[in-house]
Each structure stands twice: as structure tokens, then as C-alpha cells.
Motif scaffolding. Structure first.
Motif, PDB file in Angstrom:
ATOM      1  N   TRP A  19       0.805  -1.214   0.000  1.00 53.94           N
ATOM      2  CA  TRP A  19       0.000   0.000   0.000  1.00 53.94           C
ATOM      3  C   TRP A  19       0.840   1.267   0.000  1.00 53.94           C
ATOM      4  CZ3 TRP A  19      -4.598  -0.515  -1.728  1.00 53.94           C
ATOM      5  CH2 TRP A  19      -5.284  -1.728  -1.531  1.00 53.94           C
ATOM      6  N   ILE A  20       1.968   1.266   0.703  1.00 57.06           N
ATOM      7  CA  ILE A  20       2.844   2.439   0.638  1.00 57.06           C
ATOM      8  C   ILE A  20       3.513   2.503  -0.741  1.00 57.06           C
ATOM      9  CG2 ILE A  20       4.854   3.596   1.638  1.00 57.06           C
ATOM     10  CD1 ILE A  20       4.205   2.279   4.278  1.00 57.06           C
ATOM     11  N   GLY A  21       3.793   1.323  -1.294  1.00 52.81           N
ATOM     12  CA  GLY A  21       4.428   1.264  -2.602  1.00 52.81           C
ATOM     13  C   GLY A  21       3.568   1.804  -3.722  1.00 52.81           C
ATOM     14  N   ILE A  22       2.245   1.807  -3.554  1.00 55.65           N
ATOM     15  CA  ILE A  22       1.360   2.344  -4.592  1.00 55.65           C
ATOM     16  C   ILE A  22       1.711   3.793  -4.894  1.00 55.65           C
ATOM     17  CG2 ILE A  22      -1.023   3.043  -5.063  1.00 55.65           C
ATOM     18  CD1 ILE A  22      -1.919   0.486  -3.645  1.00 55.65           C
ATOM     19  N   ILE A  23       1.976   4.580  -3.863  1.00 59.44           N
ATOM     20  CA  ILE A  23       2.336   5.989  -4.048  1.00 59.44           C
ATOM     21  C   ILE A  23       3.816   6.132  -4.386  1.00 59.44           C
ATOM     22  CG2 ILE A  23       2.440   8.251  -2.952  1.00 59.44           C
ATOM     23  CD1 ILE A  23      -0.376   7.269  -3.548  1.00 59.44           C
ATOM     24  N   THR A  24       4.665   5.429  -3.652  1.00 58.56           N
ATOM     25  CA  THR A  24       6.104   5.636  -3.833  1.00 58.56           C
ATOM     26  C   THR A  24       6.604   5.170  -5.189  1.00 58.56           C
ATOM     27  OG1 THR A  24       6.551   3.549  -2.695  1.00 58.56           O
ATOM     28  CG2 THR A  24       6.612   5.563  -1.371  1.00 58.56           C
ATOM     29  N   CYS A  25       5.958   4.177  -5.781  1.00 63.27           N
ATOM     30  CA  CYS A  25       6.390   3.731  -7.105  1.00 63.27           C
ATOM     31  C   CYS A  25       6.184   4.826  -8.158  1.00 63.27           C
ATOM     32  CB  CYS A  25       5.657   2.458  -7.520  1.00 63.27           C
ATOM     33  SG  CYS A  25       6.482   0.957  -6.930  1.00 63.27           S
ATOM     34  N   LEU A  26       5.210   5.686  -7.935  1.00 55.37           N
ATOM     35  CA  LEU A  26       5.043   6.825  -8.832  1.00 55.37           C
ATOM     36  C   LEU A  26       6.268   7.730  -8.765  1.00 55.37           C
ATOM     37  CD1 LEU A  26       1.306   7.734  -8.124  1.00 55.37           C
ATOM     38  CD2 LEU A  26       2.232   6.868 -10.278  1.00 55.37           C
ATOM     39  N   PHE A  27       6.760   7.960  -7.550  1.00 50.57           N
ATOM     40  CA  PHE A  27       7.962   8.771  -7.393  1.00 50.57           C
ATOM     41  C   PHE A  27       9.177   8.067  -8.005  1.00 50.57           C
ATOM     42  CE2 PHE A  27       5.397  10.751  -4.024  1.00 50.57           C
ATOM     43  CZ  PHE A  27       5.642  12.086  -4.281  1.00 50.57           C
ATOM     44  N   PHE A  28       9.298   6.763  -7.762  1.00 50.31           N
ATOM     45  CA  PHE A  28      10.417   6.015  -8.333  1.00 50.31           C
ATOM     46  C   PHE A  28      10.430   6.126  -9.856  1.00 50.31           C
ATOM     47  CE2 PHE A  28      10.661   3.489  -4.296  1.00 50.31           C
ATOM     48  CZ  PHE A  28      12.005   3.682  -4.055  1.00 50.31           C
TER      49      PHE A  28
END
Length: 481
Positions: A19-28
């Protein structure tokens, strides 16, 4: 640890990463794609060579004031950090920067203080820019996307002038001093919306507040580091190299999940070290020392602090666009610069060319740090691990003075002008490896063979983009249910 507890911890590990990765992958994904753009298009700025090319030749016959008169007129109580003579359109002026950052402009023709410029004067300044064709004032800006940082604060507000050339160059001229702040081209402006702006999270509304911007980027990159660590851990937990899954697969996943898992295992360490080094670039906790050389050190090097120089102004046959008045080990000197960026030292009494001797430079350098001695005197004729050119040119040859102080400080000195052009201590050398090496792959091997650097960074960026984009797709599918 009981099996139940292990299962609970593993479950929360997966849930948190998902769930945190859903947002952070956009940044990545944003960082990897924009990072490739930044390899070839830098954020707009104004190099010293570009600035000198946009200045007219000094009209020596119009100079009525000496540097001493100008300092007296400005009320200087000590020799300024920087004192130079150049033209403001068709008028010669002295530009002074005090040690507290205060800037003053004094007319070299009549001694008046220049504190503001008209639109007409700004356009006259713009006419000397090499790209100038039909300069027109677009607007007066206090701060925009390209002039957002605090370095331009002493120059604001700025005249924004379109030069009318094919590259759609725009020039920023200070309304206070007439100094050219920066120029931008259409290519820089377009590509930076795909490069530096998303990469640095650099929208004007956020970046204009420096402390807030720094805090936001630290938190975002810090959370992304945590996601990276959990991703690597999950990837290791789920991979099977011996007792494989069905169809002899090493991953239990298929489709986008399989891409995310396998490329994450291959590029995971790179992604994590890249994220860590990016987070480190903001110097959290001010752990690493700064780049700047203190006033006390520079004053010892100059060997003079009284606002006098008694320089004889030269009448030069070749075009000089700027003259700097400096002290070196108690002796005054004039450094004249031409439009192509060439700098030449002159003797202040005769106005003749005066090549600096290395003995004089080493004598002055010995006084730089207090209570320390030079242990090595090096003349670098080729780039090395700590003095190299990559995105920007660096002077060669250069002198390196190595000291035995607690910080193990090195000073890099120009043998042409005597300027201190670099300072690194043990802290900055550590930073060089933890940031430049890990984040930009500024290893000497790659720098010597630039195509090798491009290929390696492209391949790793593609792997990182696959990990990121696959994570975005997976996250989108989870959100859709």
C-alpha cells in the motif's frame, strides 16, 4: 520467535510494502525517467564564461574613479569579498560584494550609487548578449520557475527579456544592479519539465520556501528508502532457486508481478543505493561539512583587509570585458577577463602582464588553514578521482595543497589567477563517494570513457523504471479492486 508471530510480521511486511508502494512507485518511476533527461539537459543557469560573453568591452577612457575611490564611495570598512569593474551597457561600473553578502554598484564615471535600472537600461544591457537580435521586455518577475532559488534574492526583481533569436533565449537582468542573473533557452525550459523539475520536486510554489522544500524531499525520499528495503526483503523471501515453483519458476508471480519481482531482485541494490544517495544530497542533520571557504581563511590567503589597492588602471589593446581587483599574500593584482573566458593577471603598478610564479602561490597557500602545514604540493595535469570534469568543465592544470589539519583539508588553486577554486576535507571526500559515486556513477573509469557511463546508467535506469512502472500498474489494479 513463534511461527504465528513470524506469519504476522510477514503479513504486515507485505501489506505495508503493497500500500505504501502504490504511491512511492510513482515517485520512483518519475525519478528514473527524469534522471535520464538530466544526463543531457541541465537546469538553466549562467556560467562565468556565458556571463563574460554577454558583456561589452570595458571603455577605459570613461573610467574616472579608481578602485580605492569606489570603495570609499561605498563606505567599505574592509576589503570586499569581491571587487570588479565592468560595463553596465555603455557605462563602466564597480561591483562590490561585502563579506555579509551585501552588494553595491558604483559608477566608475561619476561615483554615484546605482540602485535601480529602467526598462530602457535593461534592454540596452540585453543587446550585448551573443544571442540578442530583437530584445523585448516580457515582464518584471520577482520569482519564477527558473529563478526560484535564494541565490537570486539580492538581484530581485528581475527584468525578463526575450532576445528574439531562433533558440527563444530569455535573459534575466537585475533591476537593482543591472547584473545578468541567468538565461534560458526553449530547449532548456521544455526538457527541464521532464528532467530537473520532477526529479528535484521543484515546482515554484514549493521550492520558493527552501526549508519546507528540503523537509518535504527528505521525508518523501526517506519513505521511499523504507519501501525499497522492504521490497528487497520480500523479493528474497519469495524467490526460490532450489525448490522451485511450478513450471520450474523461481518466482510465484506472473505478469506484471513477475516483472516487478525479478527486476527488483536484479536492480534492487542499485535502486536502494541510488535512493539513499539522493536522500543524502540534502545533507540531513548537516552531517557533512560545507563547500564554502570561510572569510578568515580567504583573508589569510589575501594577506590584506584594508579597503585599498592603489591599482593603476590599464589601457589594454585587446578586448577586456571585466577586471577583478584582488590581493594575494599581501600583494595587489588585477585579473582581466576577455569575452571568451580567458583570464590574465596584470601587475597593478605597471598594468603589464604578470604571470604568477608557483613559489608565490605555494607561499600564500601555506597560510590558508591556521596551525597546519602543507604535506603535499601537487600539480594536477590530468583529472583524478577528486578533481574531474563531468557535467561541467574544470580548470587544468591545477595546484592541490594538502594539509595536515584535523579535517585533512585540500585546496585546489588556479595557477593562472591564484583563485581558490575548490576545497575538500575528509568529510567532503566521504560525501563524494556516498553521493556522487552512488548517485551519478562518477567513477573515474566511466568518466574516462563517457559512452561507457551513458550505457551503464541507461541500463540501470531502464531496470529501475521497469521495477517502478510495474509497481504502479500493480498498485492501480489493487486500487481498482
Amino acid at each position: 520467535m513463534s511461527r504465528a508471530l513470524k506469519r504476522t510480521l510477514r503479513r504486515w511486511l507485505y501489506i505495508g510494502h503493497r500500500w505504501i508502494g502504490i504511491i512511492t512507485c510513482l515517485f520512483f518511476a518519475m525519478w528514473f525517467i527524469s534522471g535520464v533527461v538530466m544526463m543531457y539537459v541541465a537546469f538553466p543557469g549562467l556560467s562565468d564564461k556565458e556571463r563574460l560573453a554577454a558583456l561589452p568591452d570595458i571603455r577605459w577612457e570613461k573610467v574616472a574613479l579608481s578602485p580605492d575611490d569606489a570603495m570609499k564611495q561605498a563606505g567599505a570598512t574592509r576589503y570586499p569579498r569581491d571587487l570588479r569593474l565592468s560595463m553596465l551597457a555603455d557605462e563602466p561600473v564597480y561591483r562590490m560584494t561585502a563579506w555579509d553578502g551585501t552588494r553595491q554598484v558604483i559608477s566608475a564615471a561619476n561615483g554615484r550609487a546605482i540602485t535601480n535600472l529602467s526598462e530602457g537600461q535593461a534592454l540596452a544591457i540585453a543587446q550585448y548578449h551573443p544571442a540578442s537580435k530583437t530584445p523585448q521586455l516580457e515582464e518584471i518577475v520577482d520569482r519564477d520557475q527558473w529563478s526560484v532559488t535564494a541565490r537570486y534574492d539580492p538581484l530581485r526583481p528581475l527584468y525578463l527579456i526575450a532576445l528574439g533569436d531562433d533558440a527563444s533565449t530569455k535573459l534575466y537582468v537585475s533591476s537593482r544592479s543591472g547584473q545578468i542573473a541567468l538565461d534560458t533557452s526553449r530547449t532548456e525550459r521544455v526538457w527541464n519539465w521532464l528532467g530537473s523539475i520532477p526529479h528535484w520536486i521543484y515546482p515554484t510554489v514549493l521550492r520558493k520556501d527552501g526549508p519546507l522544500w528540503r523537509l518535504v524531499v527528505l521525508w518523501i525520499s526517506g519513505i521511499c528508502m523504507i519501501v525499497g528495503v522492504t521490497g528487497i526483503l520480500i523479493g528474497i523471501l519469495r524467490v526460490r532457486l532450489r525448490q522451485r515453483y511450478a513450471s520450474d519458476r523461481i518466482t510465484p508471480y506472473r505478469g506484471w508481478m513477475a516483472w516487478h519481482h525479478i527486476t527488483g531482485l536484479i536492480a534492487g541494490i542499485f535502486v536502494l543505493t541510488w535512493m539513499f544517495s539522493g536522500w543524502l544530497s540534502l545533507n540531513p542533520g548537516e552531517y557533512f561539512s560545507g563547500r564554502n571557504t570561510t572569510r578568515e581563511v580567504l583573508q589569510r590567503y589575501a594577506g590584506h583587509d584594508i579597503p585599498t589597492i592603489a591599482a593603476k588602471l590599464p589601457t589594454l589593446q585587446f578586448g577586456a570585458t571585466e577586471a577583478r581587483f584582488v590581493w594575494l599574500d599581501g600583494s595587489p593584482m588585477i585579473i582581466v577577463a576577455s569575452r571568451d573566458g580567458t583570464q590574465t593577471p596584470l601587475d597593478v603598478t605597471s598594468g603589464e602582464f604578470a604571470k604568477l610564479s608557483q613559489d608565490r602561490l605555494w607561499t600564500a597557500a601555506a597560510k590558508l588553514p591556521p596551525h597546519a602545514h602543507i604535506t603535499e604540493r601537487l600539480t594536477l595535469k590530468e583529472y583524478d578521482t577528486y578533481w574531474y570534469a563531468h557535467h561541467h568543465d574544470r580548470e587544468l592544470p591545477v595546484l592541490r595543497a594538502v594539509f595536515d589539519d584535523d579535517a585533512k583539508t585540500w585546496f585546489h588553486i588556479s595557477p593562472v589567477t591564484g583563485d581558490i577554486i575548490g576545497r575538500v576535507d575528509s568529510s567532503r571526500r566521504t560525501y563524494r563517494w556516498l553521493f556522487n559515486a552512488l548517485h551519478s556513477f562518477d567513477f573515474q573509469l566511466f568518466l574516462m570513457y563517457r559512452p561507457a557511463w551513458d550505457i551503464v546508467v541507461w541500463l540501470l535506469s531502464i531496470l529501475g523504471a521497469i521495477v517502478s512502472v510495474s509497481g504502479v500498474v500493480i498498485g492501480w489494479r489493487y486500487l481498482r479492486g
